[in-house]
Scaffold this motif. Structure first.
Motif, mmCIF file in Angstrom:
data_model
loop_
_atom_site.group_PDB
_atom_site.id
_atom_site.type_symbol
_atom_site.label_atom_id
_atom_site.label_comp_id
_atom_site.label_asym_id
_atom_site.label_seq_id
_atom_site.Cartn_x
_atom_site.Cartn_y
_atom_site.Cartn_z
ATOM 1 N N GLN A 146 0.838 -1.206 0.000
ATOM 2 C CA GLN A 146 0.000 0.000 0.000
ATOM 3 C C GLN A 146 0.863 1.242 0.000
ATOM 4 O O GLN A 146 1.880 1.299 0.687
ATOM 5 N N GLY A 183 -0.141 4.914 -5.163
ATOM 6 C CA GLY A 183 -1.048 5.335 -4.097
ATOM 7 C C GLY A 183 -2.360 5.815 -4.693
ATOM 8 O O GLY A 183 -2.521 5.912 -5.906
ATOM 9 N N ASN A 184 -3.303 6.138 -3.814
ATOM 10 C CA ASN A 184 -4.617 6.568 -4.270
ATOM 11 C C ASN A 184 -4.652 8.041 -4.648
ATOM 12 O O ASN A 184 -5.615 8.503 -5.258
ATOM 13 N N SER A 207 -1.040 11.640 1.304
ATOM 14 C CA SER A 207 -1.856 12.535 2.129
ATOM 15 C C SER A 207 -1.237 13.924 2.144
ATOM 16 O O SER A 207 -0.108 14.120 1.689
ATOM 17 N N THR A 244 -3.769 12.320 -3.689
ATOM 18 C CA THR A 244 -4.312 13.347 -2.806
ATOM 19 C C THR A 244 -4.500 14.616 -3.627
ATOM 20 O O THR A 244 -3.639 14.974 -4.442
ATOM 21 N N THR A 302 4.165 4.073 3.086
ATOM 22 C CA THR A 302 4.159 2.789 2.398
ATOM 23 C C THR A 302 4.099 1.645 3.393
ATOM 24 O O THR A 302 4.540 1.775 4.545
ATOM 25 N N CYS A 351 3.850 10.353 1.627
ATOM 26 C CA CYS A 351 3.523 9.049 1.066
ATOM 27 C C CYS A 351 3.967 7.994 2.062
ATOM 28 O O CYS A 351 5.164 7.809 2.285
ATOM 29 N N GLN A 411 0.062 5.272 0.512
ATOM 30 C CA GLN A 411 -0.999 6.186 0.921
ATOM 31 C C GLN A 411 -0.472 7.615 0.878
ATOM 32 O O GLN A 411 0.366 7.997 1.697
#
Length: 110
Positions: free
Chosen positions: A2, A101-102, A6, A104, A23, A21, A4
């Motif tokens: 993952q 990642g998704n 933000s 931001t 991880t 980020c 992520q």
């Protein structure tokens, strides 16, 4: 695995933001970490890279304003963005190898 991202948000032109980020499930020590962005209606573009050795590269559009870094022990990466411009508005993604990642959202108002 993952990644992520933000830290995005709404900021006025000239302002600053720092993206992170986080991880998990991946050993990042030997991999380059990349930051991409995708403005509305446009293709994703590479913004900055930090190698495993800490070497950095930037796109011309952000050079001198953005600073990319990483902490291999904490398995995180950061993108410090200063002197933000409306054209920096985009969704920002961190990337390692084939993992993404998704994203931001960063919105810069004029």
């Amino acid at each position: 695995v993952q990644l992520q991202a933000s830290g995005g948000g709404l900021v006025q032109a000239g302002g600053s933001l720092t993206l992170s980020c986080a991880t998990s499930g991946i050993h990042i020590g030997f991999a380059s970490m990349h930051w991409y962005r995708q403005p509305p209606g446009k293709q994703r573009e590479l913004v900055a890279t930090v190698t495993s050795d800490g070497d950095t590269t930037y796109s011309d559009s952000v050079k001198g304003r953005f600073t990319v870094s990483r902490d291999n022990d904490k398995k995180t990466g950061r993108l410090r963005m200063d002197s933000l411009k409306p054209e920096d508005t985009a969704r920002y993604y961190c990337n390692i190898a084939r993992f993404w990642g998704n994203g931001t959202q960063v919105t810069v108002s004029s």
